[in-house]
Design an enzyme around this catalytic site. Structure first.
Site, short mmCIF file in Angstrom:
data_model
loop_
_atom_site.label_atom_id
_atom_site.label_comp_id
_atom_site.label_asym_id
_atom_site.label_seq_id
_atom_site.Cartn_x
_atom_site.Cartn_y
_atom_site.Cartn_z
N LYS A 309 0.89 -1.16 0.00
CA LYS A 309 0.00 0.00 0.00
C LYS A 309 0.93 1.21 0.00
O LYS A 309 1.68 1.41 0.96
CB LYS A 309 -0.87 -0.02 1.26
N GLU A 313 -3.55 7.00 2.12
CA GLU A 313 -3.89 7.21 3.53
C GLU A 313 -2.63 7.35 4.39
O GLU A 313 -2.51 6.73 5.45
CB GLU A 313 -4.77 6.06 4.04
N ARG A 346 -1.21 -2.28 -4.56
CA ARG A 346 -2.61 -1.88 -4.42
C ARG A 346 -2.94 -0.58 -5.15
O ARG A 346 -2.12 0.35 -5.19
CB ARG A 346 -2.97 -1.73 -2.94
N ASP A 387 -14.74 2.17 -1.13
CA ASP A 387 -14.10 1.39 -0.08
C ASP A 387 -15.02 0.32 0.49
O ASP A 387 -15.57 0.51 1.58
CB ASP A 387 -13.64 2.33 1.05
N GLU A 415 -16.08 -4.73 7.77
CA GLU A 415 -15.88 -3.36 8.25
C GLU A 415 -17.12 -2.50 8.06
O GLU A 415 -17.50 -1.74 8.95
CB GLU A 415 -14.68 -2.75 7.50
N HIS A 543 -20.84 5.34 2.30
CA HIS A 543 -19.89 6.02 3.19
C HIS A 543 -20.57 7.00 4.14
O HIS A 543 -20.16 8.15 4.25
CB HIS A 543 -18.82 6.74 2.35
N TRP A 565 -13.36 12.02 3.97
CA TRP A 565 -13.61 11.15 5.12
C TRP A 565 -14.89 11.57 5.84
O TRP A 565 -15.14 11.15 6.97
CB TRP A 565 -12.42 11.16 6.10
C1 GCV Z 1 -5.83 -0.99 6.09
C2 GCV Z 1 -10.13 1.61 4.59
C3 GCV Z 1 -10.05 1.08 5.99
C4 GCV Z 1 -8.63 1.12 6.50
C5 GCV Z 1 -7.76 0.30 5.53
C6 GCV Z 1 -7.88 0.92 4.16
C7 GCV Z 1 -7.10 0.15 3.12
O1 GCV Z 1 -9.84 2.97 4.57
O2 GCV Z 1 -10.90 1.83 6.82
O3 GCV Z 1 -8.60 0.56 7.79
O4 GCV Z 1 -6.43 0.28 5.95
O5 GCV Z 1 -9.22 0.92 3.76
O6 GCV Z 1 -7.71 -0.68 2.48
O7 GCV Z 1 -5.91 0.36 2.98
#
Ligand code: GCV
Length: 722
Positions: A309, A313, A346, A387, A415, A543, A565
């Protein structure tokens, strides 16, 4: 049952153990591999007649596991010991092996049929051997034999007729990988089933039985890779101290056909390598990764490669040095290439400094890079562009990068679909994306064909699932979470299986083959995901969940440090209407899809209603197919979600006495919580959106229980998985 254990029961249990009778608490630990005695008397008789002995020659660690599995499985399912021998002396011999390990398999000369099974596939045939009826599990490799063994046992577990077997099975996708978002301190990001299975502190010395049980469960559904660590990566796992621990896990998993992968933190050369930069164009950095890869391979000779990744973020990446994703991916790909490793890079990227629609950003960054990645790189794309929402249209990158192997990333952990408390069977959701038509090369260019390599003729193919597994006794927190782990493996092997089929298999193996349990549970499972969509995000909303922990509703979330966000960024409710205009008059994210998709989704009349508010800002009084206005439809959908949960509750209640007490109570309590949460979502969202629509909730619907202020002030503490 264990909870109610009394001293007398303990004595009874000890006596039973002494008799060799199976005594198991139905706490879910055994997953779908329970092997309890076949209930259907005529089937049991058939199996006892048709499987009278087993011949499994060869002594590799993998074949030893297959042998153990057959011994344990047949003993349990048939309720009697099935002897292992070396010569087929009677009818009902089950022969398992490869032509190399088993002279009997070689004697059958399975030729082209076996060739078609490839490296991991298998044949299961009813055949004549020395004039007698036999069954054969044949494969080209030991792991193929193990996969075939699990398939054969599955047939018995689900009470299938085995008199004329002619199964030929091979995986459609090469890399079928779990992604664990597990941190080195054993917390699990977005994990709702306890802590990480990996007990780093006691590794490498202590090999927990759980590792083997985990590997066995994965092998039973064909999963062949595991990324041990979180994509929000910690470079420490690449140090020698941790690599010896990684090696111990890899050793434990190897006989089950599972390769280990690690997440590579892009800034590792600085953090653990003492370099001043992690610039992928810098020769010292390239050399550092080559040396690091060689070091990893010295510990784990069959190391699978890296998952990354980057520039997402807050994670470091090549863009920190003015380079692009291909520069970063290729550097790592070169480092693992000599040993046959791969890089899964990714595409989940979006930038808070970029004012453009977040849904567009991955495509904008990656599409121009098509054709510039090394041959051992796959770009790993989430099923949708935002997401892992309860429902998303397929990601526009599928079909848009024909020169690059594109890998699917699904989220098995829930999630956004009720976390550890909601029953949501995800097969219909996975299938919806896999079957979506990208139209990239004309009609029928499904996402499934993109990822299995058939559309663009790629050999390197992969699918990843973000794991929902943890230290909870039943592995997945919610017992029905097991069905999603199971589904991921089954679909990764064969994406043409139907959701109904997979559910039925899982129920039969997990509970019973009895139709009066299978049917109702299957119905519950098949409606469950749609129920979640209805009470959380109907009609294409997305979201709008609680801030940061993502638990519960939060459509009012606004004014955070990043607009993308917040919830208001996505629903855009105002006095006129609601929804994100992604047509030409809005962000024009639609332009990233092939023209037929643009045409369908771009027109409010032809856009499927489930994606309406994803692509359009729609007036409150706009009439929908039901004849209702948008506002009323929203009210009905939210209410329907709650009703669907109540229906699930009453279906489950009807199974009392047909399902063991312990698992019955577990699911019943969680369904009760789910109903409360569904009402919470419905009431909070409707009250909030009503402040814009200024229209009443239809009088025939249940009224919200509390005020909007009440819901807005709820502030759940210590939600797991953050
Ligand atoms: C691992 C979303 C989730 C994050 C996750 C991110 C990703 O934003 O809330 O926890 O981070 O996706 O897939 O990298």
């Amino acid at each position: 049952m264990i909870r109610k254990t009394t001293p007398t029961l303990i004595v009874l249990l000890m006596l039973l153990l002494g008799t060799g009778l199976p005594v198991q608490a139905e706490d879910g630990y055994r997953l779908w591999l329970r092997y309890d005695k076949v209930q259907d008397a005529s089937r049991l008789q058939q199996y006892r007649q048709q499987v009278t002995e087993v011949i499994l020659e060869g002594n590799s660690p993998t074949l030893a596991i297959a042998k153990r599995e057959l011994a344990q499985g047949l003993r349990g399912l048939l309720g009697q010991e099935v002897p292992f021998g070396q010569k087929a002396t009677k009818a009902g011999t089950l022969i398992a092996g490869t032509p190399a390990s088993s002279p009997l398999v070689a004697q059958l000369q399975l030729g082209d049929k076996l060739k078609a099974a490839g490296d991991e596939g298998y044949l299961i045939l009813t055949t004549q051997l020395n004039g007698r009826n036999s069954h054969v599990i044949a494969a080209n490799t030991d792991i193929g034999v193990l996969y075939g063994t699990f398939h054969f046992l599955r047939l018995l577990q689900s009470s299938q007729d085995i008199t004329k077997l002619a199964v030929s099975s091979a995986p459609k996708i090469q890399h079928r990988v779990l992604n664990h978002w597990d941190n080195l301190d054993r917390t699990v990001e977005r994990g709702y089933a306890g802590f990480s299975l990996w007990d780093w502190h006691r590794l490498p010395g202590y090999i927990d039985q759980r590792y083997l049980d985990y590997a066995r469960a994965n092998a039973s559904i064909g999963i062949n890779g595991t990324v041990l660590t979180n994509v929000n990566a910690n470079a420490l796992v690449l140090t020698k101290e941790y690599l010896v621990k990684v090696a111990a896990l890899a050793d434990a998993f190897r006989p089950y056909g599972i390769k280990v992968y690690l997440t590579a933190r892009f800034s590792a050369p600085i953090e653990i390598g003492g370099l001043k930069t992690a610039d992928p164009h810098e020769p010292t950095v390239q050399q550092w990764w080559k040396d690091k890869a060689a070091e990893i391979y010295s510990h784990v000779p069959d190391f699978g490669g890296f998952l990354v990744k980057a520039n997402s973020e807050g994670q470091p990446g090549p863009q920190n040095y003015g380079r692009n994703h291909a520069d970063g991916a290729n550097m790592l790909a070169d480092a693992v290439a000599p040993q046959g490793g791969i890089v899964m890079w990714r595409a989940f990227v979006y930038d808070d400094k970029e004012p453009d629609d977040r849904a567009k950003q991955a495509y904008t960054e990656f599409k121009p890079l098509d054709g510039t990645f090394r041959k051992n790189v796959m770009v790993q794309v989430k099923n949708g562009a935002i997401d892992f929402q309860p429902r998303e249209p397929f990601h526009p990158l599928f079909g848009a990068m024909p020169k690059t192997p594109i890998m699917m990333e699904f989220q098995i952990t829930q999630e956004y679909l009720g976390q550890g408390t909601n029953l949501a069977y995800l097969a219909p959701m996975f299938q919806e994306t896999l079957e979506a038509d990208t139209h990239a090369k004309g009609k029928g260019s499904t996402v499934a064909k993109v990822i299995d390599g058939t559309l663009d003729k790629h050999q390197l193919t992969g699918i990843a699932g973000v794991a929902n597994i943890g230290t909870d006794r039943n592995w997945t927190g919610h017992l029905f979470g097991q069905s999603n782990w199971y589904t991921f493996g089954r679909l990764a092997w064969n994406h043409q299986l139907s959701s109904e089929e997979i559910a039925a298999e899982w129920i039969k193996m997990t509970f019973t083959s009895n139709a009066n349990v299978v049917m109702p549970v299957q119905n519950m499972m098949m409606t469950s995901r749609e129920a979640v969509v209805n009470y959380m995000t109907p009609l294409g909303l997305h979201h709008i969940m609680g801030w940061s922990h993502h638990y519960g509703p939060g459509p009012w979330i606004k004014d955070k440090h990043r607009a993308d966000w917040t919830s208001v960024y996505y629903h855009r409710a105002d006095e006129q209407g609601i929804g994100f205009d992604r047509t030409k008059t809005g962000s024009n994210a639609l332009a990233q899809y092939a023209p037929p998709v643009q045409k369908q989704f771009g027109n409010i009349k032809t856009c499927p209603e489930e994606f309406l508010l994803w692509f359009h800002h729609v007036k409150w009084d706009h009439k929908l197919k039901s004849g209702r206005t948008l506002w009323n439809e929203l009210c009905y959908r939210y209410s329907e979600g709650v009703d669907q949960v109540r229906q699930m509750q009453s279906t489950w209640a009807s199974l009392e006495g047909k399902v063991d007490e312990e698992r019955f109570a577990h699911v019943q309590s969680l369904l009760k919580i789910q109903e409360q949460e569904a009402k919470w979502w419905r009431d909070a969202c409707l009250l909030y959106f009503q402040t814009f629509s200024k229209r009443p909730i239809p009088s025939d619907l249940e009224k919200p229980a509390e005020t909007l202020e009440y819901y807005m002030n709820l502030d759940p503490k210590f939600v797991p998985g953050i």
